[in-house]
Scaffold this motif. Structure first.
Motif, short mmCIF file in Angstrom:
data_model
loop_
_atom_site.label_atom_id
_atom_site.label_comp_id
_atom_site.label_asym_id
_atom_site.label_seq_id
_atom_site.Cartn_x
_atom_site.Cartn_y
_atom_site.Cartn_z
N HIS A 54 0.82 -1.21 0.00
CA HIS A 54 0.00 0.00 0.00
C HIS A 54 0.86 1.26 0.00
N SER A 55 2.18 1.09 0.07
CA SER A 55 3.06 2.26 -0.09
C SER A 55 2.84 2.91 -1.45
N TYR A 56 2.40 2.10 -2.45
CA TYR A 56 2.19 2.66 -3.79
C TYR A 56 0.98 3.58 -3.85
N ALA A 57 0.15 3.52 -2.81
CA ALA A 57 -0.97 4.45 -2.74
C ALA A 57 -0.51 5.79 -2.16
N GLY A 58 0.71 5.81 -1.63
CA GLY A 58 1.23 7.04 -1.04
C GLY A 58 1.57 8.07 -2.11
N ARG A 59 1.45 9.34 -1.76
CA ARG A 59 1.77 10.39 -2.72
C ARG A 59 2.83 11.35 -2.17
N SER A 60 3.29 11.07 -0.95
CA SER A 60 4.32 11.93 -0.37
C SER A 60 5.34 11.06 0.35
N GLN A 61 6.52 11.62 0.53
CA GLN A 61 7.57 10.89 1.24
C GLN A 61 7.08 10.51 2.64
N ALA A 62 6.34 11.41 3.27
CA ALA A 62 5.85 11.15 4.64
C ALA A 62 4.94 9.93 4.66
N PHE A 85 13.93 -0.52 -12.74
CA PHE A 85 13.51 -0.03 -14.06
C PHE A 85 12.71 1.27 -13.98
N GLY A 86 11.86 1.40 -12.96
CA GLY A 86 11.00 2.59 -12.88
C GLY A 86 9.91 2.57 -13.93
N ASP A 87 8.96 3.48 -13.78
CA ASP A 87 7.89 3.62 -14.77
C ASP A 87 7.15 4.93 -14.55
N LEU A 88 6.17 5.17 -15.40
CA LEU A 88 5.44 6.44 -15.32
C LEU A 88 4.67 6.56 -14.01
N PHE A 89 4.16 5.45 -13.51
CA PHE A 89 3.41 5.49 -12.26
C PHE A 89 4.32 5.93 -11.11
N GLN A 90 5.50 5.35 -11.06
CA GLN A 90 6.42 5.76 -10.00
C GLN A 90 6.85 7.21 -10.14
N GLY A 91 6.90 7.67 -11.39
CA GLY A 91 7.16 9.10 -11.60
C GLY A 91 6.08 9.93 -10.93
N GLN A 92 4.86 9.42 -10.99
CA GLN A 92 3.74 10.16 -10.42
C GLN A 92 3.70 10.12 -8.89
N ILE A 93 4.24 9.04 -8.30
CA ILE A 93 4.25 9.02 -6.83
C ILE A 93 5.56 9.59 -6.30
N THR A 102 8.73 8.66 -6.63
CA THR A 102 9.88 7.85 -6.23
C THR A 102 10.88 7.68 -7.36
N HIS A 103 10.53 8.09 -8.56
CA HIS A 103 11.35 7.72 -9.70
C HIS A 103 11.11 8.71 -10.84
N PRO A 104 12.01 9.67 -11.02
CA PRO A 104 11.77 10.66 -12.09
C PRO A 104 11.74 10.02 -13.48
N LEU A 105 11.03 10.65 -14.38
CA LEU A 105 10.87 10.11 -15.74
C LEU A 105 12.19 9.81 -16.43
N ARG A 106 13.19 10.66 -16.21
CA ARG A 106 14.48 10.45 -16.91
C ARG A 106 15.17 9.18 -16.44
N ASP A 107 14.70 8.58 -15.34
CA ASP A 107 15.32 7.37 -14.82
C ASP A 107 14.54 6.10 -15.15
N ILE A 108 13.63 6.18 -16.09
CA ILE A 108 12.94 4.97 -16.55
C ILE A 108 13.90 4.20 -17.47
N ALA A 109 14.26 3.00 -17.03
CA ALA A 109 15.32 2.24 -17.72
C ALA A 109 14.81 1.42 -18.89
N VAL A 110 13.53 1.07 -18.89
CA VAL A 110 13.01 0.26 -19.99
C VAL A 110 11.92 0.98 -20.76
N THR A 111 11.97 0.83 -22.06
CA THR A 111 10.97 1.41 -22.95
C THR A 111 10.70 0.37 -24.03
N VAL A 112 9.60 0.58 -24.74
CA VAL A 112 9.26 -0.33 -25.84
C VAL A 112 9.54 0.39 -27.15
#
Lengths: 363, 363
Positions: B163-171, B228-236, B238-248
């Motif tokens: 449920h950490s993925y439901a979080g939107r802030s570091q706190a 790898f990161g992804d767009l969702f993690q960019g939104q929460i 934890t992972h900026p877009l420039r650090d997404i390691a995999v793309t199609v």
């Protein structure tokens, strides 16, 4: 081998249901003498299924070049690759055709048509027109330009009324079917009027193939998902729940009586994350849990959450489970669910596995 | 080989980005001396990635028995299979352990724990406790009963704060991390108080591994998607877009300037139907289209529709494309997207393919 012995999650295909679904479509098409059924193998991706759906190596439709190669090798040489072609993929098609296949390609682009015309290989193409889905396809009025650019490699015209899946009544599906028919029939007529030779006039989706009132001017109809069915099609009324031919065999890996839920080892990886019933009258979440015999013993047992390998099912009435109990889950969208697996465990109404059929995934 | 030469759709992994992501996590864990990182291979499912993420055959986590077998064969013997075990799967684990592996299993069920205890094979299990996600796991107060039922095969305790993925802030993520820590640390303490030997106290998810303030009482942390990161993690966050390691990698197969869209040959099969950014501040549909070099040249080019093999991208500003042009699409949810592919085409910042790495799918 028996369903009780199989490691889970695994795909189960009921042969009796499959045969019934195939008959429903051939009966529907029989109302239109002279119109050929060109089953779409994008859903099943299986040569064993093709033996039943396109017997005697009848014409088929494919959605990837991996499928084209797999089915050509297995003997189905008359194919349409029903996704817009790119320059880089021409060589792969030409190689198959040089080896004896007859893979037809589609395009909606004048420049691409020119590249097909110039290619030294054995190629033949259909002009894709947009009959209202607004996905691929050129407006019928501009199809002539693409047709002419194909030169001697022009074979006909093609459309897909995928927006039939947005329909909720037979009348709406009939309407999309008629839009498909009219788009390709009119285009074919215009092409013939301009002196072009039109051999194939191709339309189709499962709902429009089932419900088309007239197929005048059409030479063939494509459809795929009708073979297996799914919960979404149950909701649009084209495919009752009892006729869903594929389910995912799963094991109970957790139970939370306090929450009225069980956890299955079939999650998003085994079911997909398709949520097509979300906007339907009944939202099945990520699937509907049935018993190991495929019966709706648990009522509306809906998979409401799908984690990577965990599926959480809300079971009405507080049924008791034990860890390791086996169940089956009907898919929301069969194309996406079966793509998560490499083989089918085939049953015929019981638990006995009478065959293991492969499928071709990826590209 | 170069990205320009590859048949599409295909998975691209940027090695430089992967290394940066791995370092971010090892740096985060270095704040907690003595706590071991046990990377979760459920996302990458690749031995080549494991060489970097779990060097020297360090401990790993897996999500399927197919992964357990693949990684054990490749040399990673210290594993936790982090999905609730069933009686039928015990033999497969025991066989691996008999051959030299040390696969730890998890359970939250007293009856299942008894079956593990009675099994003649080499097995060891962790008691899964629920730290607030309410997916798998028993309430910590009842963990002792399961622990005792495991007898000499009891190895410790385990939780996952998904449920950490439901979080939107570091706190919020710090809060879930603390709930995880407390659940397993308290459980371990109670077990020790009852005279049980507790070797492993395991918690983790990528967000909680990154942001945990204290890991007191915890022996190890699991995390996977951070690689790898992804767009969702960019939104929460934890992972900026420039650090997404995999793309199609995908090709343009259609263009509709009148609608401002292009069609790609990467649709639902190549991207998955995961819609995790749907409720996030920014909804990326089924992915974000980048140029062939992985740069956001097209702005907010969002894949708004994903058909089986067609992805429709709305491109702002009316950029012109040609059929066959190559682009890359960043995934909404990386675990689901990579699972649609069998291999990675590895680049290191450029278009040159410096390796092709396999992965293990299915079960």
């Amino acid at each position: 081998m028996n369903l009780d012995d199989i490691q889970t999650p695994a795909l189960v295909l009921d042969l009796g249901v499959l045969r019934r679904n195939l008959k429903l479509m051939t009966d529907a098409l029989a109302r239109h003498p002279g119109v050929v059924l060109r089953p779409h193998m994008k859903t099943s991706k299986s040569a064993e299924v093709a033996k039943l759906a396109a017997p005697d190596f009848g014409p088929i439709t494919v959605s990837t070049l991996a499928e084209a190669e797999y089915f050509a090798k297995a003997g189905w040489i008359d194919q349409i690759y029903a996704v817009g072609i790119t320059p880089q993929k021409l060589e792969r098609v030409a190689a198959l055709n040089a080896a004896g296949a007859r893979i037809k390609i589609i395009t909606d682009d004048v420049e691409m048509a020119g590249k097909i015309a110039e290619h030294p290989g054995l190629l033949a193409a259909l002009v894709e027109v947009d009959s209202g889905e607004h996905r691929g396809g050129i407006v019928p009025e501009s199809a002539m330009e693409v047709a002419k650019a194909l030169g001697g490699k022009m074979l006909g015209t093609f459309t897909h009324g995928g927006h039939s899946y947005a329909g909720r009544s037979q009348a709406e599906m009939e309407e999309v079917a008629e839009a498909e028919r009219k788009a390709v029939a009119d285009t074919a007529q215009a092409m013939r009027g301009a002196g072009l030779k039109v051999k194939i006039v191709s339309m189709g989706s499962s709902p429009t193939a089932l419900y088309a009132k007239s197929l005048e001017g059409v030479t063939e109809v494509r459809a795929g998902v009708y073979m297996f069915g799914d919960l979404f099609q149950g909701q649009i009324g084209t495919h009752p729940l009892r006729d869903i031919a594929v389910t995912v065999l799963a094991s109970v890996i957790g139970k939370r009586p306090d929450r009225g839920t069980v956890l299955l080892d079939a999650g998003a990886m085994a079911m997909s994350k398709d949520r097509s019933t979300e906007a339907a009258p009944k939202d099945y979440g990520f699937g509907l849990m049935l018993d190991i015999d495929g019966q709706p013993t648990f009522g509306d047992a809906i998979m409401r959450r799908a984690y990577q390998e965990h599926g959480e099912v809300l079971v009405p009435g507080g049924k008791t489970f034990r860890i390791g109990d086996k169940v089956r889950v009907a898919p929301n969208h069969t194309c996406m669910t079966v793509a998560a697996h490499t083989q089918y465990h085939v049953v015929d109404g019981g638990r006995k596995v009478i065959g293991v059929w492969d499928r071709v995934n990826h590209w």
